[in-house]
Write a protein that holds these residues in place. Structure first.
Motif, mmCIF file in Angstrom:
data_model
loop_
_atom_site.group_PDB
_atom_site.id
_atom_site.type_symbol
_atom_site.label_atom_id
_atom_site.label_comp_id
_atom_site.label_asym_id
_atom_site.label_seq_id
_atom_site.Cartn_x
_atom_site.Cartn_y
_atom_site.Cartn_z
ATOM 1 N N UNK A 39 -2.874 13.002 4.158
ATOM 2 C CA UNK A 39 -4.216 12.418 4.026
ATOM 3 C C UNK A 39 -4.166 11.236 3.059
ATOM 4 N N UNK A 40 -3.476 11.426 1.939
ATOM 5 C CA UNK A 40 -3.319 10.350 0.960
ATOM 6 C C UNK A 40 -2.521 9.188 1.545
ATOM 7 N N UNK A 41 -1.438 9.495 2.258
ATOM 8 C CA UNK A 41 -0.599 8.447 2.835
ATOM 9 C C UNK A 41 -1.381 7.599 3.836
ATOM 10 N N UNK A 42 -2.184 8.242 4.668
ATOM 11 C CA UNK A 42 -2.995 7.490 5.636
ATOM 12 C C UNK A 42 -3.995 6.587 4.919
ATOM 13 N N UNK A 43 -4.586 7.096 3.841
ATOM 14 C CA UNK A 43 -5.558 6.297 3.082
ATOM 15 C C UNK A 43 -4.900 5.059 2.486
ATOM 16 N N UNK A 44 -3.711 5.233 1.913
ATOM 17 C CA UNK A 44 -3.017 4.092 1.317
ATOM 18 C C UNK A 44 -2.623 3.067 2.375
ATOM 19 N N UNK A 45 -2.196 3.527 3.530
ATOM 20 C CA UNK A 45 -1.840 2.593 4.602
ATOM 21 C C UNK A 45 -3.060 1.778 5.033
ATOM 22 N N UNK A 46 -4.207 2.436 5.106
ATOM 23 C CA UNK A 46 -5.436 1.707 5.453
ATOM 24 C C UNK A 46 -5.771 0.683 4.369
ATOM 25 N N UNK A 47 -5.669 1.097 3.107
ATOM 26 C CA UNK A 47 -5.992 0.192 1.997
ATOM 27 C C UNK A 47 -5.072 -1.024 1.982
ATOM 28 N N UNK A 48 -3.806 -0.809 2.298
ATOM 29 C CA UNK A 48 -2.821 -1.891 2.243
ATOM 30 C C UNK A 48 -2.678 -2.629 3.575
ATOM 31 N N UNK A 49 -3.390 -2.166 4.589
ATOM 32 C CA UNK A 49 -3.297 -2.739 5.943
ATOM 33 C C UNK A 49 -1.830 -2.739 6.390
ATOM 34 N N UNK A 50 -1.237 -1.568 6.314
ATOM 35 C CA UNK A 50 0.159 -1.385 6.696
ATOM 36 C C UNK A 50 0.263 -0.275 7.732
ATOM 37 N N UNK A 51 1.336 -0.322 8.517
ATOM 38 C CA UNK A 51 1.657 0.786 9.409
ATOM 39 C C UNK A 51 2.794 1.593 8.788
ATOM 40 N N UNK A 52 3.015 2.784 9.328
ATOM 41 C CA UNK A 52 4.135 3.595 8.846
ATOM 42 C C UNK A 52 5.452 2.857 9.052
ATOM 43 N N UNK A 53 5.583 2.183 10.191
ATOM 44 C CA UNK A 53 6.817 1.439 10.452
ATOM 45 C C UNK A 53 7.002 0.301 9.455
ATOM 46 N N UNK A 54 5.900 -0.374 9.082
ATOM 47 C CA UNK A 54 5.982 -1.428 8.061
ATOM 48 C C UNK A 54 6.586 -0.884 6.771
ATOM 49 N N UNK A 55 6.066 0.253 6.330
ATOM 50 C CA UNK A 55 6.492 0.824 5.049
ATOM 51 C C UNK A 55 7.918 1.353 5.113
ATOM 52 N N UNK A 56 8.278 1.945 6.233
ATOM 53 C CA UNK A 56 9.653 2.419 6.388
ATOM 54 C C UNK A 56 10.615 1.240 6.369
ATOM 55 N N UNK A 57 10.253 0.154 7.053
ATOM 56 C CA UNK A 57 11.100 -1.038 7.052
ATOM 57 C C UNK A 57 11.245 -1.597 5.636
ATOM 58 N N UNK A 58 10.151 -1.632 4.875
ATOM 59 C CA UNK A 58 10.209 -2.145 3.504
ATOM 60 C C UNK A 58 11.077 -1.256 2.618
#
Length: 238
Positions: A128-147
């Motif tokens: 739930x927290x991870x989804x919220x942060x992705x929305x706040x940062x306008x990121x996808x899971x793939x974006x964050x994994x790549x980073x």
């Protein structure tokens, strides 16, 4: 290779190397001889990296990276955490990130569709927290994994080069093994492979094309156990 930034596993004998490589064709053995094998255990909570050259398989143990940014302690694993503080393009990662409300964790699991998660996981506080942060940062899971993988990969190359001349490393073809959960479906594995590509792991090198293998975690563990015990592996057995 020794030093603060590397640890070695138990000694691997010449006979084990022969058993491991014995089923390969001569041409494949020659190609692998000039190969650097890099294993990336990209975990939900912690990640780790190890590497070895096939040519020195019978002389030195597998090298495990234990020196990480953000800590002075030797650690075999680094936290799988990210933070894009103040909208930074380059995130903080691993030990650089405190375990706070702005620390992104468990984001690897968001490659899965919600219908492919069991209910307790889907509704867990961590996701739930991870989804919220992705929305706040306008990121996808793939974006964050790549980073995250990009930062991990850059650090890996830095550690490998600490003990070897650049020209020696550049002469070796890379064979990268990236682990994923066994239950992951094909679409999640494909997304992980794409994230690894975006992270720069497959960038062109003069030594030749980098090979990337997406390996189920139990299979990777099983092969390691077989190798540690010197068990011969024949084609079709795994």
């Amino acid at each position: 290779m020794s030093g603060k930034y590397m640890k070695k596993s138990s000694e691997v004998s010449t006979s084990k190397r022969e058993k491991y490589l014995g089923w390969m064709t001569k041409s494949r053995q020659t190609a692998m001889h000039n190969c650097l094998i890099i294993g990336i255990d990209f975990g939900t909570t912690f990640s780790g990296v190890s590497w070895i050259t096939v040519a020195r398989f019978n002389k030195e143990d597998i090298n495990v990276i234990t020196d990480w940014p953000g800590t002075r302690k030797d650690e075999a694993k680094v936290p799988t955490r990210l933070s894009y503080e103040n909208g930074a393009k380059e995130p903080l990662w691993g030990f650089q990130v405190d375990n706070t409300e702005q620390a992104l964790q468990w984001f690897k699991l968001l490659l899965l569709k919600e219908e492919d998660m069991w209910k307790d996981l889907r509704e867990s506080d961590q996701l739930v927290k991870a989804r919220r942060l992705l929305r706040d940062w306008v990121k996808t899971a793939e974006d964050c994994i790549a980073d995250y993988l990009r930062a991990l990969w850059k650090h890996t190359l830095k550690m490998i080069r600490k003990g070897h001349a650049d020209y020696l490393i550049e002469s070796l073809q890379f064979h990268v093994v990236l682990t994923v959960p066994a239950i992951w479906k094909d679409y999640a594995r494909t997304a992980m492979q794409q994230a690894a590509k975006r992270a720069g792991i497959l960038e062109h090198r003069s030594a030749g094309e980098t090979t990337l293998i997406i390996a189920p975690e139990p299979e990777a563990a099983g092969l390691t156990a077989l190798l540690e015990h010197g068990t011969a592996i024949s084609p079709g057995e795994v």
